[in-house]
Every structure is written in C-alpha cells, then in structure tokens.
Motif scaffolding. Sequence first.
Motif, mmCIF file in Angstrom:
data_model
loop_
_atom_site.group_PDB
_atom_site.id
_atom_site.type_symbol
_atom_site.label_atom_id
_atom_site.label_comp_id
_atom_site.label_asym_id
_atom_site.label_seq_id
_atom_site.Cartn_x
_atom_site.Cartn_y
_atom_site.Cartn_z
ATOM 1 N N GLY A 110 0.961 -1.180 0.143
ATOM 2 C CA GLY A 110 0.066 0.073 0.189
ATOM 3 C C GLY A 110 0.832 1.179 -0.059
ATOM 4 N N LEU A 111 2.077 1.354 0.718
ATOM 5 C CA LEU A 111 2.707 2.271 0.961
ATOM 6 C C LEU A 111 3.537 2.654 -0.312
ATOM 7 N N ALA A 112 4.132 1.545 -1.103
ATOM 8 C CA ALA A 112 4.755 1.674 -2.232
ATOM 9 C C ALA A 112 3.886 2.163 -3.696
ATOM 10 N N THR A 113 2.564 1.819 -3.377
ATOM 11 C CA THR A 113 1.807 1.978 -4.572
ATOM 12 C C THR A 113 1.300 3.515 -4.548
ATOM 13 N N VAL A 114 1.055 3.985 -3.106
ATOM 14 C CA VAL A 114 0.490 5.372 -2.868
ATOM 15 C C VAL A 114 1.717 6.301 -3.361
ATOM 16 N N CYS A 115 3.138 5.888 -2.887
ATOM 17 C CA CYS A 115 4.226 6.998 -3.347
ATOM 18 C C CYS A 115 4.371 6.758 -5.043
ATOM 19 N N TYR A 116 4.286 5.862 -5.411
ATOM 20 C CA TYR A 116 4.138 5.669 -6.934
ATOM 21 C C TYR A 116 3.090 6.664 -7.675
ATOM 22 N N THR A 117 1.761 6.381 -7.133
ATOM 23 C CA THR A 117 0.572 7.179 -7.746
ATOM 24 C C THR A 117 0.877 8.670 -7.483
#
Length: 322
Positions: free
Chosen positions: A284-291
Amino acid sequence: MGALDCVASNKISSSSTEVFTATMNSQTSLEKDQKEQDNQLIERRCGNRSIWWTLAVDIPLLTLVCLIVGLFELGVIPHHKNGFFCNDPALSFPFTGDTVSFSVIVSSIIFPPFVLIFITEYVFHKSTYNTRTKLRHVARNTLYMYRSYSYGLFFNLGLVEVMKGLTGSPRPSFFDICEPDTAKTCNGSEYVATFQCTSKKYSAWYQTDSYHSFPSGHTSLSIYCGLFMAWYLQKRAFDWRHRTVFFVPVLQMTCVTYAAICSLTRITDHRHHWWDVLTGAVIGLATVCYTVTVLCRNFKTSNLEDKAMTESQNTVQTALFV
C-alpha cells in the motif's frame, strides 16, 4: 512662461491618460488571452484525442483487470494451494467474521476519495470566473485526480491478487473454514502437501479464500486509500489563506485511523498473520508513493488555470513596469 507651462501640463495629462487607457486595454486583452490559454490547457488535457485514448485503451485495460480479478476470486483461474502442518496451532483459530467486511472496504476505497477530492477542489479553487465555469474546472480537476487514483488502486489490487495466487498461504482460521480432508487422518506435525476442503458450513468462495492469506488485501487497499487522501489534503487543502486550525488535520487523522483500523482488525479477527499485514502495508505504501509522485506529480498540476493565471500576471507586470 505661464502659457508654456499650461501647454506642457496638458501634454503630460494627455500622455498620462493615453498610458492609463493603454494599460486598461492591455489588461482587458490579457484577460481574454488568459481565458484562451485556459481553454487551450483544458482542451490539451481533456480533448477529444484524450477521450478516445481513454475509451479505446484505458477502459478496456481496466475492464480486463477487473475480469481477471473476478475470475481469480471465483476460482475459475487456477491458483497455487500451499500445504500445511497437521494440527498447526497458527491455523486453528475459529472464524468469527470480519470487523471490516469486503463490501465496506470496497465502498470506502471508491466513493469517499471522489467526494473528498471534489469538495476540496471546489473550496480551494483559485478562480475569478463565474460559478458555471468554476464547476467545470473543478469537475475536470476531480476527474483527473480520481483517474490517477484509480490507476494506482488497480495496480495495487492486481499486485495483491497475483501474490495471493502464487503463494496460496493458509489463513489463521484455515482449519475451521476449509476442514481439509487430509487433516483428519494426519498425525503429529506431519506436513500435508495436497488437500481438498470438505466444509459444509461455509460457501465455496470462503473455502477457496481460506488459503489466500498472503498478503493482506484489506491492509494494502486501506493504506493506499487512507494515505492518498491524507497526502492529497496536505498538498491541496493546506493553503495559508484559507487554512482552518483543526478541520483539515482532523480529516487527515481520520484517513490514517481508517487505514490503521482496517489493518489491525485483520490480525485481531484472525484473518491474517502479522507478516501478511506487514507485507500488505508495504504494498500500500509503495503504490501510494508511485501514484502521488509519478501519476499525480505530487498534486502540482491538478489546478488547470494556475499556469494561465501566472503567465497573465507576469505579462501585466511587464507591461506596467517596462
């Protein structure tokens, strides 16, 4: 001398009037240019070409992802089933239900972000236009941000589903939900590699889901949604000319608390092991940073008229002082 002074004064007054008139005409012309630039920016980002690309490419791809996820959840697509140790206490917890159900997590990651983005964009929208034009800009900004949010959400969901299918890890309530046939005849701590669920208390979906423990989808999706909204509020709602003292921080705290509750209840409900929740949090943290950093560009380009207004203000200053 008096006549000459009067003539000079009249020339200066006439010159001042001409400068003032030229300045006003310049400002009027710049306002028209500003609107034209704004319309060009809107057409550039939301023009017919972008709409056709969305209809021809984006929507079919998202539909395909949804179809694959649905077929996987229904058991149509084959997936791995990991074995278990006989009488493993880590898999022997009773199933007591979900504090945060599947329907709640799905509705919370779809509707609240859209509402929050629309309200925030409307309140903090920097525009001197009429209400109709302002609503049009706000709607475009909202759709642009929500589209990026949706892309990241589907990326998150797809990654989680692939990992679940590859690992096939049993849940803490595996024995209670699945009631594997080989568990009734195994002895001691023997490892069982193959099994079939025989439970009559739970549906086939629950039985298949009993060995989809790793990673936690509830955790990854809730952290993605909660941190996205908190991050969005930090960048878009914290304006020193409009900021309230507690309202925005309370909203941010609510978003983070929502993510924490959804994550921790997966452990207290014995639906996931702690490492499942930890891995889901990382996803979740990785995908929100990417988004946020890649798709949304840290929320710096969501307001369509900022660039046009800035360029017009700089042009006005140049006309007045040069």
